[in-house]
Design a protein around this motif. Sequence first.
Motif, mmCIF file in Angstrom:
data_model
loop_
_atom_site.group_PDB
_atom_site.id
_atom_site.type_symbol
_atom_site.label_atom_id
_atom_site.label_comp_id
_atom_site.label_asym_id
_atom_site.label_seq_id
_atom_site.Cartn_x
_atom_site.Cartn_y
_atom_site.Cartn_z
ATOM 1 N N VAL A 65 0.833 -1.202 0.000
ATOM 2 C CA VAL A 65 0.000 0.000 0.000
ATOM 3 C C VAL A 65 0.870 1.256 0.000
ATOM 4 O O VAL A 65 0.577 2.215 -0.710
ATOM 5 C CB VAL A 65 -0.972 -0.018 1.200
ATOM 6 N N HIS A 68 2.347 1.693 -3.467
ATOM 7 C CA HIS A 68 1.344 1.857 -4.520
ATOM 8 C C HIS A 68 0.205 2.716 -3.978
ATOM 9 O O HIS A 68 -0.884 2.209 -3.682
ATOM 10 C CB HIS A 68 0.792 0.493 -4.964
ATOM 11 N N PHE A 70 -2.962 4.929 -3.337
ATOM 12 C CA PHE A 70 -4.283 4.985 -3.957
ATOM 13 C C PHE A 70 -4.503 6.366 -4.540
ATOM 14 O O PHE A 70 -4.218 7.376 -3.904
ATOM 15 C CB PHE A 70 -5.353 4.681 -2.905
ATOM 16 N N THR A 71 -5.002 6.397 -5.753
ATOM 17 C CA THR A 71 -5.359 7.668 -6.370
ATOM 18 C C THR A 71 -6.807 7.590 -6.810
ATOM 19 O O THR A 71 -7.378 6.507 -6.959
ATOM 20 C CB THR A 71 -4.469 7.975 -7.589
ATOM 21 N N TYR A 72 -7.390 8.729 -7.055
ATOM 22 C CA TYR A 72 -8.789 8.749 -7.470
ATOM 23 C C TYR A 72 -9.007 8.139 -8.841
ATOM 24 O O TYR A 72 -10.118 7.800 -9.197
ATOM 25 C CB TYR A 72 -9.341 10.174 -7.415
ATOM 26 N N ASP A 74 -7.733 5.275 -9.625
ATOM 27 C CA ASP A 74 -7.793 3.831 -9.425
ATOM 28 C C ASP A 74 -9.242 3.386 -9.352
ATOM 29 O O ASP A 74 -10.106 4.107 -8.859
ATOM 30 C CB ASP A 74 -7.092 3.427 -8.121
ATOM 31 N N ASN A 75 -9.490 2.194 -9.827
ATOM 32 C CA ASN A 75 -10.830 1.632 -9.755
ATOM 33 C C ASN A 75 -10.932 0.804 -8.480
ATOM 34 O O ASN A 75 -10.449 -0.312 -8.412
ATOM 35 C CB ASN A 75 -11.100 0.774 -11.002
ATOM 36 N N ALA A 76 -11.578 1.337 -7.464
ATOM 37 C CA ALA A 76 -11.698 0.669 -6.173
ATOM 38 C C ALA A 76 -12.437 -0.655 -6.295
ATOM 39 O O ALA A 76 -12.173 -1.594 -5.555
ATOM 40 C CB ALA A 76 -12.391 1.578 -5.163
ATOM 41 N N GLU A 79 -10.010 -3.490 -6.837
ATOM 42 C CA GLU A 79 -9.244 -3.844 -5.645
ATOM 43 C C GLU A 79 -10.083 -4.615 -4.652
ATOM 44 O O GLU A 79 -9.582 -5.483 -3.964
ATOM 45 C CB GLU A 79 -8.677 -2.575 -4.981
#
Length: 81
Positions: A65, A68, A70-72, A74-76, A79
């Motif tokens: 984590v 890498h 998390f950015t907006y 990214d497709n949550a 994950e």
Amino acid sequence: MTTERFLQLADVAEILNISSSQTYALVRSGDLPAIKIGGRGQWRVERAELERYIERMYKETRDFVRSHPFTYTDNAEDELG
């Protein structure tokens, strides 16, 4: 759940909420230390080894984590799914 020192692979699978085949793969790969005992060579995982494995997975996840973020964009759903 018992507090016995050694767990069967089915018990480990239940604790980790994974399949028996995934548990067997962890043991065969050496990721999760285990021993073979008895005439039929039944696999057993020491409870302390399972706890160390879980702690190691938490550490690896934290490291992942951190490296890498998390950015907006990214497709949550990917994950979590």
